[in-house]
Write a protein that holds these residues in place. Sequence first.
Motif, mmCIF file in Angstrom:
data_model
loop_
_atom_site.group_PDB
_atom_site.id
_atom_site.type_symbol
_atom_site.label_atom_id
_atom_site.label_comp_id
_atom_site.label_asym_id
_atom_site.label_seq_id
_atom_site.Cartn_x
_atom_site.Cartn_y
_atom_site.Cartn_z
ATOM 1 N N GLN A 250 0.817 -1.220 0.000
ATOM 2 C CA GLN A 250 0.000 0.000 0.000
ATOM 3 C C GLN A 250 0.849 1.267 0.000
ATOM 4 N N GLU A 423 -5.666 5.248 4.311
ATOM 5 C CA GLU A 423 -6.118 4.558 5.514
ATOM 6 C C GLU A 423 -4.974 3.781 6.156
ATOM 7 N N VAL A 424 -4.145 3.138 5.358
ATOM 8 C CA VAL A 424 -3.011 2.400 5.916
ATOM 9 C C VAL A 424 -2.028 3.362 6.581
ATOM 10 N N ARG A 427 -3.447 4.588 9.923
ATOM 11 C CA ARG A 427 -3.388 3.579 10.971
ATOM 12 C C ARG A 427 -1.958 3.407 11.490
ATOM 13 N N VAL A 454 -0.938 -3.418 12.846
ATOM 14 C CA VAL A 454 -1.819 -2.730 11.903
ATOM 15 C C VAL A 454 -2.120 -3.614 10.698
ATOM 16 N N LEU A 455 -1.083 -4.303 10.210
ATOM 17 C CA LEU A 455 -1.228 -5.170 9.044
ATOM 18 C C LEU A 455 -0.914 -6.606 9.449
ATOM 19 N N GLU A 460 -2.541 -7.174 5.008
ATOM 20 C CA GLU A 460 -3.915 -6.702 4.972
ATOM 21 C C GLU A 460 -4.218 -5.988 6.288
ATOM 22 N N LEU A 461 -5.025 -4.930 6.210
ATOM 23 C CA LEU A 461 -5.365 -4.192 7.425
ATOM 24 C C LEU A 461 -6.099 -5.075 8.421
ATOM 25 N N GLU A 464 -9.907 -2.385 12.869
ATOM 26 C CA GLU A 464 -9.537 -1.558 14.027
ATOM 27 C C GLU A 464 -10.043 -2.101 15.352
#
Length: 473
Positions: A250, A423-424, A427, A454-455, A460-461, A464
Amino acid sequence: MRTALRTPSGLRSRVLAGALATALLASALSAAATLGAATAVAEPNTLLSQGALTAASSSESGGLGPRFAVDGDRTTRWASAPTDDEWIRVDLGRSYALDHIALDWEAAYGAAFTLQVSSDGDSWTTVVTESAGTGGTEVYDVTVTGRYVQLVGTARGTGYGYSLLELQVFGDGEPGSPEDPPPFPDDEVTHHEFQANCTFSHFLPDDSIVYPGQPGRSHLHTFIGNRSTDAFTTPASLLANPESTCTVPQDQSAYWFPTLTEGGVPVEPNIPMTVYYKSGIDDYADVVPFPEGLQFVAGDMMATVDEFRTAPGAVEGWECGDISKSWDIPASCPEGTQLNIRYQAPSCWDGMHLTPEESAHMGHGSHMAYPVAGQCPLSHPVAVPMLEFKIAWPVSGDMSDVALVSGSDQSWHYDFVNAWDPEVLRRLVEHCINGGLQCDPRGYDLYKPHRGTVLDENYELVPEPTAREGARS
């Protein structure tokens, strides 16, 4: 009206007690909010200045910067240089109706000074003129509306500079909510960073920031990150061509720097390069993600040895083996070692301009600045991640034929175009930088596994809520 108190009783106790009470309120102003100009009206006698952005004409040292006059801690202070004409300024973030200003002096006080208020930082109204200051705690009633408050000294009361334990501005404002207790009170904060690890991509004599749309105009650059980077690169083109050499897919950003040569032959870095994303300010919780499309250049290609050595971005200079803080490429490096350089980028953004060209066109000067005494200057109030490039080349032994194509050994610089998935990036900034962690590219702190990540392993995220629950388990 001025009230001066030399004892811990009476109004001094009331002011300081109020400061301690309001210290429990959320006092950090959003950097983006400093761009607003609306007048806030709510409860009078609210402490508005605590945690605000500050500036000063001088500071005796980095540990005595102006931010320490608004931190709510009487064990810290701002101290100026030992001259009469010095000032300290506070940016409240927006205009408020002000009702009083309290000065809590250390031993080095002001004998004569003015208190001034402004709505725009340019036109100032003097609300207090003091010609017989006595130090201690001095409280001045005012009736004025403004965003900026400054104390301008004209005569010192001692042979030292001006020294304030606290400068407190009160007025009609919205009191904050109590701060949440730290979620992990036993975690010692030693770092506030995450890494981007990117391998070599390609060489090109292009620079889309300095020479946009002019292929071959630049000296040779070494590119890591987005493989499509060339003279025509834009943030949109990076997102449209996402193939990258960075570990986190990302991160489609472009990173480049002048090529190092050995005997005139370009040297290709053969290990993953590390780009640290850190806090450049003391209040690491205030760092926000890069705005989409931000571009900048760090370093000065024309720097002298002394300018390179004292540059805000210089970390250790050139390194190899046990050699560090060398401001020239070493004449010799132990066989089998690598030549390294680390350099930090400015991390304070003006909140308006995304490129150097746009900023210069508007007559603004640079859109990026380095922090001063641990905080962003008022002209560049938005704290973004501080990039620190750590670049290594497989050269050792006799280094007499090793050189940068950009010129002298001090011409080191680098370019960056942000093309992160927003977004990444958000975070990672919130979890690692704001959270006070030392994260790998996935946002995982090996030394604090209970804080989560976070990943996931597939980059991948992690949702949250799951990340938070995992962090607290």
